[in-house]
Design an enzyme around this catalytic site. Structure first.
Site, PDB file in Angstrom:
ATOM      1  N   ASN A 169      44.047  52.882  41.569  1.00 34.94           N
ATOM      2  CA  ASN A 169      43.135  51.789  41.218  1.00 34.94           C
ATOM      3  C   ASN A 169      43.758  50.462  41.617  1.00 34.94           C
ATOM      4  O   ASN A 169      44.967  50.293  41.603  1.00 34.94           O
ATOM      5  CB  ASN A 169      42.835  51.752  39.720  1.00 34.94           C
ATOM      6  CG  ASN A 169      41.694  50.799  39.430  1.00 34.94           C
ATOM      7  OD1 ASN A 169      40.557  51.066  39.815  1.00 34.94           O
ATOM      8  ND2 ASN A 169      41.995  49.663  38.798  1.00 34.94           N
ATOM      9  N   TYR A 217      43.634  41.430  37.571  1.00 30.95           N
ATOM     10  CA  TYR A 217      43.842  41.091  36.167  1.00 30.95           C
ATOM     11  C   TYR A 217      44.912  40.010  36.093  1.00 30.95           C
ATOM     12  O   TYR A 217      46.024  40.201  36.589  1.00 30.95           O
ATOM     13  CB  TYR A 217      44.330  42.310  35.366  1.00 30.95           C
ATOM     14  CG  TYR A 217      43.660  43.640  35.688  1.00 30.95           C
ATOM     15  CD1 TYR A 217      42.289  43.832  35.483  1.00 30.95           C
ATOM     16  CD2 TYR A 217      44.411  44.714  36.179  1.00 30.95           C
ATOM     17  CE1 TYR A 217      41.689  45.054  35.766  1.00 30.95           C
ATOM     18  CE2 TYR A 217      43.819  45.943  36.454  1.00 30.95           C
ATOM     19  CZ  TYR A 217      42.470  46.110  36.248  1.00 30.95           C
ATOM     20  OH  TYR A 217      41.891  47.326  36.528  1.00 30.95           O
ATOM     21  N   ARG A 218      44.592  38.898  35.458  1.00 31.55           N
ATOM     22  CA  ARG A 218      45.524  37.763  35.423  1.00 31.55           C
ATOM     23  C   ARG A 218      46.836  38.133  34.716  1.00 31.55           C
ATOM     24  O   ARG A 218      46.865  39.037  33.872  1.00 31.55           O
ATOM     25  CB  ARG A 218      44.874  36.589  34.712  1.00 31.55           C
ATOM     26  CG  ARG A 218      44.784  36.814  33.217  1.00 31.55           C
ATOM     27  CD  ARG A 218      44.270  35.580  32.492  1.00 31.55           C
ATOM     28  NE  ARG A 218      44.323  35.777  31.067  1.00 31.55           N
ATOM     29  CZ  ARG A 218      43.284  35.641  30.249  1.00 31.55           C
ATOM     30  NH1 ARG A 218      42.088  35.319  30.722  1.00 31.55           N
ATOM     31  NH2 ARG A 218      43.416  35.832  28.961  1.00 31.55           N
ATOM     32  N   TRP A 232      44.677  43.457  31.548  1.00 33.86           N
ATOM     33  CA  TRP A 232      43.540  44.332  31.865  1.00 33.86           C
ATOM     34  C   TRP A 232      42.757  44.514  30.590  1.00 33.86           C
ATOM     35  O   TRP A 232      43.273  44.964  29.579  1.00 33.86           O
ATOM     36  CB  TRP A 232      43.977  45.652  32.497  1.00 33.86           C
ATOM     37  CG  TRP A 232      45.116  46.373  31.851  1.00 33.86           C
ATOM     38  CD1 TRP A 232      45.289  46.651  30.521  1.00 33.86           C
ATOM     39  CD2 TRP A 232      46.244  46.927  32.524  1.00 33.86           C
ATOM     40  NE1 TRP A 232      46.446  47.347  30.329  1.00 33.86           N
ATOM     41  CE2 TRP A 232      47.053  47.538  31.534  1.00 33.86           C
ATOM     42  CE3 TRP A 232      46.638  46.997  33.871  1.00 33.86           C
ATOM     43  CZ2 TRP A 232      48.244  48.188  31.847  1.00 33.86           C
ATOM     44  CZ3 TRP A 232      47.821  47.648  34.156  1.00 33.86           C
ATOM     45  CH2 TRP A 232      48.605  48.230  33.163  1.00 33.86           C
ATOM     46  N   GLU A 286      39.548  51.295  45.589  1.00 36.09           N
ATOM     47  CA  GLU A 286      39.178  49.967  46.099  1.00 36.09           C
ATOM     48  C   GLU A 286      39.671  49.774  47.534  1.00 36.09           C
ATOM     49  O   GLU A 286      39.058  49.029  48.305  1.00 36.09           O
ATOM     50  CB  GLU A 286      39.762  48.866  45.203  1.00 36.09           C
ATOM     51  CG  GLU A 286      38.989  48.617  43.912  1.00 36.09           C
ATOM     52  CD  GLU A 286      39.328  49.581  42.780  1.00 36.09           C
ATOM     53  OE1 GLU A 286      40.221  50.430  42.968  1.00 36.09           O
ATOM     54  OE2 GLU A 286      38.687  49.494  41.719  1.00 36.09           O
ATOM     55  N   ASP A 326      39.253  29.880  30.652  1.00 33.34           N
ATOM     56  CA  ASP A 326      38.648  31.039  31.319  1.00 33.34           C
ATOM     57  C   ASP A 326      37.354  30.708  32.058  1.00 33.34           C
ATOM     58  O   ASP A 326      36.870  29.577  32.013  1.00 33.34           O
ATOM     59  CB  ASP A 326      38.414  32.146  30.279  1.00 33.34           C
ATOM     60  CG  ASP A 326      38.864  33.490  30.808  1.00 33.34           C
ATOM     61  OD1 ASP A 326      38.492  33.824  31.947  1.00 33.34           O
ATOM     62  OD2 ASP A 326      39.586  34.195  30.088  1.00 33.34           O
TER      63      ASP A 326
HETATM   64  C1  FMN Z   1      39.554  35.317  39.420  1.00 33.41           C
HETATM   65  C2  FMN Z   1      39.315  36.548  38.592  1.00 33.41           C
HETATM   66  C3  FMN Z   1      40.143  36.840  37.519  1.00 33.41           C
HETATM   67  C4  FMN Z   1      39.940  37.962  36.749  1.00 33.41           C
HETATM   68  N1  FMN Z   1      40.768  38.205  35.683  1.00 33.41           N
HETATM   69  C5  FMN Z   1      40.600  39.323  34.949  1.00 33.41           C
HETATM   70  C6  FMN Z   1      41.474  39.603  33.872  1.00 33.41           C
HETATM   71  O1  FMN Z   1      42.387  38.846  33.562  1.00 33.41           O
HETATM   72  N2  FMN Z   1      41.285  40.757  33.173  1.00 33.41           N
HETATM   73  C7  FMN Z   1      40.277  41.634  33.490  1.00 33.41           C
HETATM   74  O2  FMN Z   1      40.167  42.675  32.832  1.00 33.41           O
HETATM   75  N3  FMN Z   1      39.416  41.373  34.492  1.00 33.41           N
HETATM   76  C8  FMN Z   1      39.561  40.250  35.235  1.00 33.41           C
HETATM   77  N4  FMN Z   1      38.708  39.989  36.272  1.00 33.41           N
HETATM   78  C9  FMN Z   1      37.595  40.922  36.548  1.00 33.41           C
HETATM   79  C10 FMN Z   1      38.083  42.195  37.205  1.00 33.41           C
HETATM   80  O3  FMN Z   1      38.834  41.899  38.355  1.00 33.41           O
HETATM   81  C11 FMN Z   1      36.904  43.092  37.577  1.00 33.41           C
HETATM   82  O4  FMN Z   1      36.239  43.450  36.395  1.00 33.41           O
HETATM   83  C12 FMN Z   1      37.312  44.332  38.353  1.00 33.41           C
HETATM   84  O5  FMN Z   1      36.150  45.096  38.639  1.00 33.41           O
HETATM   85  C13 FMN Z   1      38.299  45.180  37.606  1.00 33.41           C
HETATM   86  O6  FMN Z   1      38.702  46.280  38.387  1.00 33.41           O
HETATM   87  P1  FMN Z   1      38.599  47.757  37.792  1.00 33.41           P
HETATM   88  O7  FMN Z   1      37.123  48.044  37.659  1.00 33.41           O
HETATM   89  O8  FMN Z   1      39.265  48.621  38.820  1.00 33.41           O
HETATM   90  O9  FMN Z   1      39.300  47.777  36.480  1.00 33.41           O
HETATM   91  C14 FMN Z   1      38.886  38.851  37.053  1.00 33.41           C
HETATM   92  C15 FMN Z   1      38.060  38.572  38.137  1.00 33.41           C
HETATM   93  C16 FMN Z   1      38.262  37.428  38.908  1.00 33.41           C
HETATM   94  C17 FMN Z   1      37.348  37.152  40.058  1.00 33.41           C
HETATM   95 MN    MN Z   2      38.574  50.388  39.787  1.00 32.49          MN
END
Ligand code: FMN
Ligand code: MN
Length: 488
Positions: free
Chosen positions: A168, A172-173, A186, A239, A288
């Site tokens: 995956n 996630y910040r 996450w 991804e 945020d």
């Molecule tokens: C700039 C930016 C920052 C993000 N920060 C977070 C975060 O801190 N935590 C989180 O869970 N998702 C965050 N997201 C959203 C996730 O990247 C998004 O939900 C993504 O689909 C997660 O991948 P996954 O489905 O493989 O878990 C962020 C998105 C963007 C565009």
């Molecule tokens: Mn994913």
């Protein structure tokens, strides 16, 4: 030609006059945020800070922060064409007969051409450091005044599902705690968190130690690969495969130094390390994308054990805050790209729209071809059951003749069409972790508004009025008269 890496994209942005180099010294503490915020809100260019205060590493921000830049990132004239490509793939069913099957071969070969490719090395391995590294070298932003610290905001976080071994990559910040430790934000619904939970369930290892979860973080890559980290794909769908599809060329991956994870070979910076299962630490607050600070909460901790990087890396980042920001454009492209996928499940959907003020999860407007009583309710429930669309706090369903891209038209027609007590549906369900209004974190209610025209079969017995429209022939007559009357 697909971009080979981040700098290739930067060159293209510069050629297309979509990037401004900033040669004066600017502080990653708040000042870069103010630059980026002003720029995006004035339709300004991407910014490359060549002299961030306190670091020798330049900072790229707002690389995706307009529809034009999203198109450049994905190398398309319009992001709708990505949707079209996906649609054609999904439409692809095994045809009848040998000739039909043979015709399919090129398409199938194309599918194979998207899988990530292992390579033995790449620029991300130019410098490998097991010690004498520090996060302080990088111009990591302190974005907003009340933030808990500095945050890596645009990372590609790699982990593996411990049960299936599938990769995956999520964005996630990561809050910087010290030179080698960060938070790992996450949220509970995301795939990284799911991998972590599975390991947590396994408990202690045979040696009685807490198991560790290998995690690798890549920062800066070619734009399609970076973008794929935010896509709401189903679990276990790689991804990096999607990135290969988007760029039309496999992503080249290299093996990590410290684990069997793999990261893009073209990455600018790679942080390798682990998350100790069971270890949590206070993360936040953080300004945020809702435009509010998200509150402090407990999140896992990322320990960095090795840094690999290019000789002269560029640090890619973004800020979120009061909309619209860069993430609005990234999200708008998702809206367009995922519409055909949504329509595969829900063909009655004509269009969807998530306006900036709704920061994605707060508002989704949907137009449908209504075919049976309470059809709008069916669509709401389906959306609440559809991946990350489950977070939709307010869903407004309108008839197909309403243009959901026009917020004013939706507000006008929807507000006229609803009898609130009858047409509003409340449900309980999972809500976005960033929702500060829900009664408990991740637990709250959602609202669906059925703003379609009501039918007799739905118990509506009064006549339904038409929308006022002037016939075309009258308009044309008046066009002539208008000039004669001296109204120009
Ligand atoms: C700039 C930016 C920052 C993000 N920060 C977070 C975060 O801190 N935590 C989180 O869970 N998702 C965050 N997201 C959203 C996730 O990247 C998004 O939900 C993504 O689909 C997660 O991948 P996954 O489905 O493989 O878990 C962020 C998105 C963007 C565009
Ligand atoms: Mn994913």
């Amino acid at each position: 030609m697909p971009y080979s890496d981040l700098r290739d994209f930067i060159d293209e942005l510069e050629k297309k006059k979509e990037l401004k180099r900033i040669s004066v010294e600017v502080d990653p503490f708040l000042e870069i945020t103010e630059f980026a915020d002003r720029s995006v809100k004035n339709n300004g260019p991407a910014l490359l800070f060549e002299k961030p205060k306190g670091s020798r590493v330049p900072v790229l921000i707002n690389g995706f922060a307009s529809m034009r830049r999203m198109e450049l990132a994905l190398e398309v004239e319009s992001v709708e064409s990505v949707a079209q490509r996906i649609y054609e793939f999904l439409e692809m069913r095994m045809p009848e007969g040998l000739i039909g099957k043979l015709k399919m071969l090129p398409k199938l070969a194309e599918v194979g051409a998207f899988f990530p490719k292992m390579v033995s090395s790449g620029p991300s391995k130019d410098i490998i450091r097991h010690d004498n590294f520090s996060l302080n070298e990088f111009p990591i932003l302190h974005c907003w005044p009340q933030d808990g610290g500095r945050f890596i905001t645009l990372p590609m976080v790699f982990s593996r599902n411990p049960d299936t071994g599938k990769r995956n990559c999520g964005c996630y910040r990561m809050q910087v705690y010290d030179e080698r430790t960060t938070g790992m934000h996450w949220q509970t619904h995301k795939h990284g968190a799911e991998h972590y939970r599975r390991l947590l369930k396994e408990g202690k290892t045979k040696e009685g130690k807490a198991p560790r979860m290998d995690v690798a973080v890549a920062i800066g890559s070619d734009p399609a690969t970076m973008y794929s980290a935010i896509l709401p794909l189903p679990p276990d769908l790689d991804e990096m495969m999607m990135a290969g599809f988007l760029r039309g060329k496999p992503v080249e991956m290299v093996k990590c130094e410290m684990s069997d994870l793999e990261v893009p070979a073209n990455a600018e910076i790679v942080l390798e390390g682990y998350v100790e299962i069971g270890e949590n630490r206070t993360e936040g607050p953080f300004g945020d994308h809702t435009g509010f600070y998200s509150l402090e909460d407990e999140y896992p901790v990322f320990h960095i054990t090795c840094v690999t990087q290019r000789k002269h890396p560029i640090y890619a980042t973004t800020i979120v805050g009061p909309p619209p920001m860069e993430d609005f454009y990234m999200g708008k492209a998702i809206e367009r790209i995922f519409l055909p996928l949504m329509r595969l499940q829900l063909p009655e959907i004509r269009d969807i729209s998530m306006p900036a003020e709704g920061v994605f999860h707060n508002l989704i407007m949907v137009s449908i071809r209504k075919s049976y009583p309470l059809h709008a309710r069916k669509v709401m429930h389906a959306i609440w059951g559809l991946g990350q669309a489950m977070f939709s706090k307010c869903i407004v369903v309108v008839d197909e003749d309403v243009d959901v891209q026009d917020v004013r038209e939706v507000a006008w027609k929807a507000l006229n069409n609803i009898d609130p007590e009858r047409d509003i549906q409340f449900v309980l369900g999972p809500v976005d972790s960033l929702d500060h209004s829900s009664r408990m974190p991740n637990y709250g209610s959602k609202m669906g508004i059925d703003a379609t025209r009501k039918w007799r079969e739905e118990g509506f017995q009064r006549p339904w009025p038409d929308v006022i429209r002037m016939p075309d022939e009258v308009k044309q007559r008046v066009n002539q008269l208008w000039k004669k009357a001296g109204l120009a």
